[in-house]
Design a protein around this motif. Structure first.
Motif, PDB file in Angstrom:
ATOM      1  N   TRP A 101      31.210  90.806  71.633  1.00  0.00           N
ATOM      2  CA  TRP A 101      31.201  90.342  70.242  1.00  0.00           C
ATOM      3  C   TRP A 101      32.558  89.775  69.846  1.00  0.00           C
ATOM      4  O   TRP A 101      32.629  88.808  69.080  1.00  0.00           O
ATOM      5  CB  TRP A 101      30.731  91.474  69.335  1.00  0.00           C
ATOM      6  N   GLN A 102      33.649  90.323  70.365  1.00  0.00           N
ATOM      7  CA  GLN A 102      34.977  89.746  70.127  1.00  0.00           C
ATOM      8  C   GLN A 102      35.085  88.381  70.786  1.00  0.00           C
ATOM      9  O   GLN A 102      35.615  87.437  70.197  1.00  0.00           O
ATOM     10  CB  GLN A 102      36.069  90.674  70.659  1.00  0.00           C
ATOM     11  N   LEU A 103      34.575  88.285  72.015  1.00  0.00           N
ATOM     12  CA  LEU A 103      34.606  87.000  72.716  1.00  0.00           C
ATOM     13  C   LEU A 103      33.822  85.952  71.953  1.00  0.00           C
ATOM     14  O   LEU A 103      34.313  84.838  71.726  1.00  0.00           O
ATOM     15  CB  LEU A 103      34.052  87.147  74.134  1.00  0.00           C
ATOM     16  N   LEU A 104      32.612  86.273  71.552  1.00  0.00           N
ATOM     17  CA  LEU A 104      31.778  85.290  70.848  1.00  0.00           C
ATOM     18  C   LEU A 104      32.448  84.799  69.567  1.00  0.00           C
ATOM     19  O   LEU A 104      32.375  83.617  69.238  1.00  0.00           O
ATOM     20  CB  LEU A 104      30.399  85.876  70.546  1.00  0.00           C
ATOM     21  N   GLU A 105      33.113  85.679  68.863  1.00  0.00           N
ATOM     22  CA  GLU A 105      33.816  85.282  67.639  1.00  0.00           C
ATOM     23  C   GLU A 105      34.916  84.263  67.937  1.00  0.00           C
ATOM     24  O   GLU A 105      35.101  83.294  67.210  1.00  0.00           O
ATOM     25  CB  GLU A 105      34.413  86.514  66.971  1.00  0.00           C
ATOM     26  N   LYS A 106      35.620  84.459  69.065  1.00  0.00           N
ATOM     27  CA  LYS A 106      36.733  83.570  69.410  1.00  0.00           C
ATOM     28  C   LYS A 106      36.277  82.231  69.993  1.00  0.00           C
ATOM     29  O   LYS A 106      36.925  81.213  69.795  1.00  0.00           O
ATOM     30  CB  LYS A 106      37.692  84.269  70.370  1.00  0.00           C
ATOM     31  N   ILE A 107      35.152  82.237  70.726  1.00  0.00           N
ATOM     32  CA  ILE A 107      34.740  80.995  71.387  1.00  0.00           C
ATOM     33  C   ILE A 107      33.760  80.160  70.569  1.00  0.00           C
ATOM     34  O   ILE A 107      33.579  78.986  70.853  1.00  0.00           O
ATOM     35  CB  ILE A 107      34.152  81.257  72.789  1.00  0.00           C
ATOM     36  N   GLU A 108      33.123  80.748  69.579  1.00  0.00           N
ATOM     37  CA  GLU A 108      32.086  80.029  68.818  1.00  0.00           C
ATOM     38  C   GLU A 108      32.521  78.641  68.350  1.00  0.00           C
ATOM     39  O   GLU A 108      31.779  77.674  68.528  1.00  0.00           O
ATOM     40  CB  GLU A 108      31.597  80.888  67.645  1.00  0.00           C
ATOM     41  N   PRO A 109      33.723  78.470  67.798  1.00  0.00           N
ATOM     42  CA  PRO A 109      34.110  77.119  67.349  1.00  0.00           C
ATOM     43  C   PRO A 109      34.293  76.127  68.491  1.00  0.00           C
ATOM     44  O   PRO A 109      34.390  74.925  68.259  1.00  0.00           O
ATOM     45  CB  PRO A 109      35.445  77.337  66.624  1.00  0.00           C
ATOM     46  N   HIS A 110      34.369  76.608  69.721  1.00  0.00           N
ATOM     47  CA  HIS A 110      34.650  75.752  70.869  1.00  0.00           C
ATOM     48  C   HIS A 110      33.455  75.567  71.806  1.00  0.00           C
ATOM     49  O   HIS A 110      33.553  74.846  72.791  1.00  0.00           O
ATOM     50  CB  HIS A 110      35.834  76.317  71.659  1.00  0.00           C
ATOM     51  N   ALA A 111      32.348  76.218  71.507  1.00  0.00           N
ATOM     52  CA  ALA A 111      31.169  76.130  72.373  1.00  0.00           C
ATOM     53  C   ALA A 111      30.481  74.780  72.189  1.00  0.00           C
ATOM     54  O   ALA A 111      30.165  74.380  71.072  1.00  0.00           O
ATOM     55  CB  ALA A 111      30.200  77.260  72.062  1.00  0.00           C
ATOM     56  N   THR A 112      30.290  74.085  73.294  1.00  0.00           N
ATOM     57  CA  THR A 112      29.624  72.777  73.235  1.00  0.00           C
ATOM     58  C   THR A 112      28.255  72.795  73.892  1.00  0.00           C
ATOM     59  O   THR A 112      27.430  71.924  73.622  1.00  0.00           O
ATOM     60  CB  THR A 112      30.495  71.701  73.909  1.00  0.00           C
ATOM     61  N   ALA A 113      28.012  73.771  74.753  1.00  0.00           N
ATOM     62  CA  ALA A 113      26.706  73.904  75.398  1.00  0.00           C
ATOM     63  C   ALA A 113      26.597  75.294  75.999  1.00  0.00           C
ATOM     64  O   ALA A 113      27.598  75.924  76.326  1.00  0.00           O
ATOM     65  CB  ALA A 113      26.525  72.854  76.489  1.00  0.00           C
ATOM     66  N   MET A 114      25.370  75.741  76.127  1.00  0.00           N
ATOM     67  CA  MET A 114      25.130  77.021  76.782  1.00  0.00           C
ATOM     68  C   MET A 114      23.720  77.029  77.333  1.00  0.00           C
ATOM     69  O   MET A 114      22.851  76.295  76.852  1.00  0.00           O
ATOM     70  CB  MET A 114      25.347  78.190  75.812  1.00  0.00           C
ATOM     71  N   ASN A 115      23.523  77.800  78.376  1.00  0.00           N
ATOM     72  CA  ASN A 115      22.183  77.990  78.900  1.00  0.00           C
ATOM     73  C   ASN A 115      22.140  79.325  79.592  1.00  0.00           C
ATOM     74  O   ASN A 115      23.174  79.933  79.868  1.00  0.00           O
ATOM     75  CB  ASN A 115      21.754  76.860  79.830  1.00  0.00           C
ATOM     76  N   ARG A 116      20.932  79.783  79.870  1.00  0.00           N
ATOM     77  CA  ARG A 116      20.767  81.127  80.397  1.00  0.00           C
ATOM     78  C   ARG A 116      19.883  81.142  81.623  1.00  0.00           C
ATOM     79  O   ARG A 116      19.090  80.226  81.866  1.00  0.00           O
ATOM     80  CB  ARG A 116      20.178  82.029  79.335  1.00  0.00           C
ATOM     81  N   LEU A 117      20.014  82.220  82.354  1.00  0.00           N
ATOM     82  CA  LEU A 117      19.170  82.540  83.485  1.00  0.00           C
ATOM     83  C   LEU A 117      18.734  83.987  83.257  1.00  0.00           C
ATOM     84  O   LEU A 117      19.578  84.856  83.014  1.00  0.00           O
ATOM     85  CB  LEU A 117      19.956  82.421  84.794  1.00  0.00           C
ATOM     86  N   ILE A 118      17.454  84.243  83.295  1.00  0.00           N
ATOM     87  CA  ILE A 118      16.940  85.570  83.023  1.00  0.00           C
ATOM     88  C   ILE A 118      16.484  86.219  84.327  1.00  0.00           C
ATOM     89  O   ILE A 118      15.733  85.645  85.089  1.00  0.00           O
ATOM     90  CB  ILE A 118      15.758  85.524  82.033  1.00  0.00           C
ATOM     91  N   GLY A 119      16.978  87.419  84.557  1.00  0.00           N
ATOM     92  CA  GLY A 119      16.538  88.238  85.683  1.00  0.00           C
ATOM     93  C   GLY A 119      15.887  89.500  85.163  1.00  0.00           C
ATOM     94  O   GLY A 119      16.147  89.921  84.035  1.00  0.00           O
ATOM     95  N   THR A 120      15.046  90.109  85.970  1.00  0.00           N
ATOM     96  CA  THR A 120      14.363  91.326  85.552  1.00  0.00           C
ATOM     97  C   THR A 120      14.702  92.467  86.506  1.00  0.00           C
ATOM     98  O   THR A 120      15.009  92.269  87.668  1.00  0.00           O
ATOM     99  CB  THR A 120      12.830  91.140  85.521  1.00  0.00           C
TER     100      THR A 120
END
Length: 160
Positions: free
Chosen positions: A137-156
């Motif tokens: 949550w600390q990381l997300l707060e710091k990077i949010e203004p700089h995020a230009t793209a994201m994607n995910r891979l889901i494993g089970t």
């Protein structure tokens, strides 16, 4: 710019396919090493990446209102990098919900059924040189203004 889901930025693993089973060696039931990950098609102007692994199925709600269980927080990954080897200990490690630095894999409670583990790669338009030990949550707060793209891979994973 804020968080932006991208179909162009692709995240894959040689260890499991999207919505595929995560092998025991990548879990707390075995060796507990991070799976190999690779990505491609980052936006032009990408300066760095962050990688996280989160289990939203975990029965944990924190005092700050967040939910699920964080298994990995990794950041300050240079733009020249497009893959992480199995057992990666490079770059800057954050703190997971086990209270450890680095990767600790799936370990759902006995009898809790199958959980989904979301591995995310986030492209950033800056080299932030963030300190070690940030929570998700600390990381997300710091990077949010700089995020230009994201994607995910889901494993089970489900404990036997």
């Amino acid at each position: 710019m804020g968080f932006a889901f991208s179909n162009d930025l692709e995240l894959t693993s040689s260890a499991f396919g999207n919505n595929g089973a995560i092998a025991a060696k990548h879990t707390g039931d075995d060796v507990d090493v991070s799976p190999a990950l690779s990505w491609k098609n980052a936006p032009e102007g990408t300066k760095s990446f962050a990688v996280i692994c989160h289990d939203p199925d975990a029965p944990l709600i924190s005092a700050n209102g967040t939910y699920g269980f964080v298994h990995w927080v990794l950041y300050n990954i240079p733009a020249s990098v497009s893959e992480l080897a199995e057992g990666c200990a490079d770059y800057t490690q954050g703190v997971n919900n086990f209270g450890n630095s680095g990767y600790n894999g799936p370990l759902p409670p006995e009898g809790h059924g199958q959980h989904k583990y979301y591995f995310w790669v986030i492209a950033l338009d800056a080299e932030l040189d963030l300190p070690a030990g940030l929570t998700l949550w600390q990381l997300l707060e710091k990077i949010e203004p700089h995020a230009t793209a994201m994607n995910r891979l889901i494993g089970t994973y489900q404990r036997g």
